[in-house]
Design a protein around this motif. Structure first.
Motif, PDB file in Angstrom:
ATOM      1  N   VAL A 103      57.305   0.959  10.806  1.00 14.80           N
ATOM      2  CA  VAL A 103      58.618   1.569  10.617  1.00 14.80           C
ATOM      3  C   VAL A 103      59.562   0.995  11.659  1.00 14.80           C
ATOM      4  O   VAL A 103      59.295   1.089  12.862  1.00 14.80           O
ATOM      5  N   ASN A 104      60.650   0.378  11.202  1.00 13.09           N
ATOM      6  CA  ASN A 104      61.633  -0.240  12.093  1.00 13.09           C
ATOM      7  C   ASN A 104      60.982  -1.226  13.069  1.00 13.09           C
ATOM      8  O   ASN A 104      61.335  -1.291  14.248  1.00 13.09           O
ATOM      9  N   GLY A 105      60.025  -1.967  12.546  1.00 12.77           N
ATOM     10  CA  GLY A 105      59.376  -2.989  13.355  1.00 12.77           C
ATOM     11  C   GLY A 105      58.296  -2.482  14.285  1.00 12.77           C
ATOM     12  O   GLY A 105      57.696  -3.264  15.020  1.00 12.77           O
ATOM     13  N   ILE A 106      58.023  -1.183  14.281  1.00 12.86           N
ATOM     14  CA  ILE A 106      57.033  -0.591  15.175  1.00 12.86           C
ATOM     15  C   ILE A 106      55.894  -0.014  14.331  1.00 12.86           C
ATOM     16  O   ILE A 106      56.146   0.763  13.408  1.00 12.86           O
ATOM     17  N   PRO A 107      54.640  -0.359  14.623  1.00 11.58           N
ATOM     18  CA  PRO A 107      53.526   0.189  13.847  1.00 11.58           C
ATOM     19  C   PRO A 107      53.345   1.678  14.101  1.00 11.58           C
ATOM     20  O   PRO A 107      53.427   2.137  15.241  1.00 11.58           O
ATOM     21  N   THR A 108      53.108   2.431  13.034  1.00 11.27           N
ATOM     22  CA  THR A 108      52.819   3.862  13.169  1.00 11.27           C
ATOM     23  C   THR A 108      51.346   4.159  12.919  1.00 11.27           C
ATOM     24  O   THR A 108      50.835   5.194  13.345  1.00 11.27           O
ATOM     25  N   HIS A 109      50.666   3.275  12.193  1.00 18.99           N
ATOM     26  CA  HIS A 109      49.249   3.420  11.901  1.00 18.99           C
ATOM     27  C   HIS A 109      48.550   2.080  12.107  1.00 18.99           C
ATOM     28  O   HIS A 109      49.128   1.022  11.803  1.00 18.99           O
ATOM     29  N   ILE A 110      47.327   2.130  12.627  1.00 18.66           N
ATOM     30  CA  ILE A 110      46.554   0.916  12.884  1.00 18.66           C
ATOM     31  C   ILE A 110      45.240   1.000  12.118  1.00 18.66           C
ATOM     32  O   ILE A 110      44.539   2.007  12.186  1.00 18.66           O
ATOM     33  N   SER A 111      44.920  -0.063  11.389  1.00 21.01           N
ATOM     34  CA  SER A 111      43.639  -0.140  10.680  1.00 21.01           C
ATOM     35  C   SER A 111      42.633  -0.903  11.529  1.00 21.01           C
ATOM     36  O   SER A 111      42.973  -1.881  12.199  1.00 21.01           O
ATOM     37  N   TYR A 112      41.382  -0.452  11.468  1.00 24.51           N
ATOM     38  CA  TYR A 112      40.308  -1.114  12.225  1.00 24.51           C
ATOM     39  C   TYR A 112      39.043  -1.132  11.387  1.00 24.51           C
ATOM     40  O   TYR A 112      38.682  -0.122  10.768  1.00 24.51           O
ATOM     41  N   THR A 113      38.384  -2.282  11.355  1.00 24.07           N
ATOM     42  CA  THR A 113      37.112  -2.436  10.662  1.00 24.07           C
ATOM     43  C   THR A 113      36.048  -2.875  11.654  1.00 24.07           C
ATOM     44  O   THR A 113      36.240  -3.854  12.378  1.00 24.07           O
ATOM     45  N   ILE A 114      34.940  -2.160  11.697  1.00 26.88           N
ATOM     46  CA  ILE A 114      33.856  -2.509  12.615  1.00 26.88           C
ATOM     47  C   ILE A 114      33.104  -3.729  12.104  1.00 26.88           C
ATOM     48  O   ILE A 114      32.753  -3.807  10.928  1.00 26.88           O
ATOM     49  N   ASN A 115      32.871  -4.665  12.987  1.00 28.14           N
ATOM     50  CA  ASN A 115      32.009  -5.809  12.694  1.00 28.14           C
ATOM     51  C   ASN A 115      30.636  -5.492  13.287  1.00 28.14           C
ATOM     52  O   ASN A 115      30.474  -5.492  14.507  1.00 28.14           O
ATOM     53  N   PRO A 116      29.632  -5.217  12.447  1.00 26.50           N
ATOM     54  CA  PRO A 116      28.324  -4.818  12.990  1.00 26.50           C
ATOM     55  C   PRO A 116      27.644  -5.897  13.808  1.00 26.50           C
ATOM     56  O   PRO A 116      26.745  -5.594  14.603  1.00 26.50           O
ATOM     57  N   ASP A 117      28.067  -7.147  13.649  1.00 30.05           N
ATOM     58  CA  ASP A 117      27.463  -8.240  14.424  1.00 30.05           C
ATOM     59  C   ASP A 117      28.135  -8.428  15.772  1.00 30.05           C
ATOM     60  O   ASP A 117      27.550  -8.990  16.692  1.00 30.05           O
ATOM     61  N   ASP A 118      29.381  -7.962  15.895  1.00 26.88           N
ATOM     62  CA  ASP A 118      30.109  -8.144  17.156  1.00 26.88           C
ATOM     63  C   ASP A 118      31.295  -7.192  17.159  1.00 26.88           C
ATOM     64  O   ASP A 118      32.429  -7.589  16.894  1.00 26.88           O
ATOM     65  N   ALA A 119      31.048  -5.913  17.441  1.00 28.25           N
ATOM     66  CA  ALA A 119      32.113  -4.913  17.433  1.00 28.25           C
ATOM     67  C   ALA A 119      33.040  -5.147  18.624  1.00 28.25           C
ATOM     68  O   ALA A 119      32.627  -5.052  19.775  1.00 28.25           O
ATOM     69  N   ALA A 120      34.303  -5.467  18.327  1.00 29.91           N
ATOM     70  CA  ALA A 120      35.279  -5.759  19.382  1.00 29.91           C
ATOM     71  C   ALA A 120      36.085  -4.507  19.704  1.00 29.91           C
ATOM     72  O   ALA A 120      36.355  -3.667  18.841  1.00 29.91           O
ATOM     73  N   ASP A 121      36.471  -4.365  20.961  1.00 25.57           N
ATOM     74  CA  ASP A 121      37.268  -3.219  21.385  1.00 25.57           C
ATOM     75  C   ASP A 121      38.646  -3.276  20.725  1.00 25.57           C
ATOM     76  O   ASP A 121      39.232  -4.349  20.573  1.00 25.57           O
ATOM     77  N   LEU A 122      39.154  -2.121  20.334  1.00 23.09           N
ATOM     78  CA  LEU A 122      40.493  -2.009  19.766  1.00 23.09           C
ATOM     79  C   LEU A 122      41.431  -1.521  20.858  1.00 23.09           C
ATOM     80  O   LEU A 122      41.235  -0.455  21.426  1.00 23.09           O
ATOM     81  N   VAL A 123      42.434  -2.333  21.145  1.00 25.14           N
ATOM     82  CA  VAL A 123      43.362  -2.028  22.235  1.00 25.14           C
ATOM     83  C   VAL A 123      44.779  -1.995  21.691  1.00 25.14           C
ATOM     84  O   VAL A 123      45.183  -2.871  20.912  1.00 25.14           O
ATOM     85  N   TYR A 124      45.548  -0.989  22.099  1.00 22.67           N
ATOM     86  CA  TYR A 124      46.943  -0.849  21.684  1.00 22.67           C
ATOM     87  C   TYR A 124      47.803  -0.823  22.935  1.00 22.67           C
ATOM     88  O   TYR A 124      47.502  -0.113  23.895  1.00 22.67           O
TER      89      TYR A 124
END
Length: 201
Positions: free
Chosen positions: A12-33
């Motif tokens: 919204v107005n260039g700013i994310p309001t929701h973030i999607s994340y999918t786990i990679n079971p072989d190499d789960a990476a940290d989600l940082v905002y």
């Protein structure tokens, strides 16, 4: 705004309001905002020889939970040992994080789950203390199920084995680390406890 290892789902107005994340079971990476907190002009940057540079500072937040699993042999004596294998935590495979939400911020995206594998442990003795099978990153708020197989041996000879499955009901918070301690006791009794450890920051 910066997102590491996730995708802006709604903007919204260039700013994310929701973030999607999918786990990679072989190499789960940290989600940082990260969000910008300040910008400063006319700073000298001697390493590059460029003046009048603009510097943007971000405040970063870890949005996942870290889940470690440990096992402990509490049968008295040294003649009984355990072997632990097929250690897995099954959790949501996808989630959506609502940045401005009050209270619950994570919701499941779909209905899928994924197993995250941990290390096996061989010849776990009574005097070994709690031994870690490793750690994985999971989506906070997700339903988490721990499963493993244990083999009990007496003086090196297998006498009993059993697959185990246990739902972890502790509320996992974003940016925090947790340890699931599995205590293996006489009479094939198994106790589970969850404790908070150091944060992800």
């Amino acid at each position: 705004t910066a997102i590491a290892n996730g995708t802006a789902k709604t903007v919204v107005n260039g700013i994310p309001t929701h973030i999607s994340y999918t786990i990679n079971p072989d190499d789960a990476a940290d989600l940082v905002y990260g969000t910008t907190t300040a910008s400063t002009n006319n700073l000298s940057v001697p390493t590059s020889g460029v003046n009048d540079a603009k510097v943007v500072t971000f405040t970063l937040r870890h949005l996942l939970s870290r889940l470690q699993v440990s096992f402990q042999n509490l049968i008295p004596g040294t003649e009984y040992t355990y072997s632990i294998s097929d250690v897995k935590v099954t959790t949501w495979d996808k989630g959506v994080y609502e940045i401005a939400a009050q209270g619950t911020k994570w919701t499941q995206d779909g209905t899928g789950t994924t197993p995250l594998s941990y290390n096996s442990l061989a010849s776990l003795a009574n005097n070994a203390g709690a031994v870690s099978a490793g750690a994985q990153l999971v989506i906070p708020g997700s339903s988490v199920e721990l499963s493993f197989k244990y083999v009990l041996s007496l003086n090196g000879t297998e006498i009993y084995q059993k697959p185990i499955s246990k739902e972890i009901t502790t509320a996992l918070l974003e940016g925090y680390s947790y340890n699931v301690n599995v205590q293996l006791k006489a009479g094939n009794q198994i106790d589970f406890s969850v404790s908070e450890t150091d944060g992800l920051a």
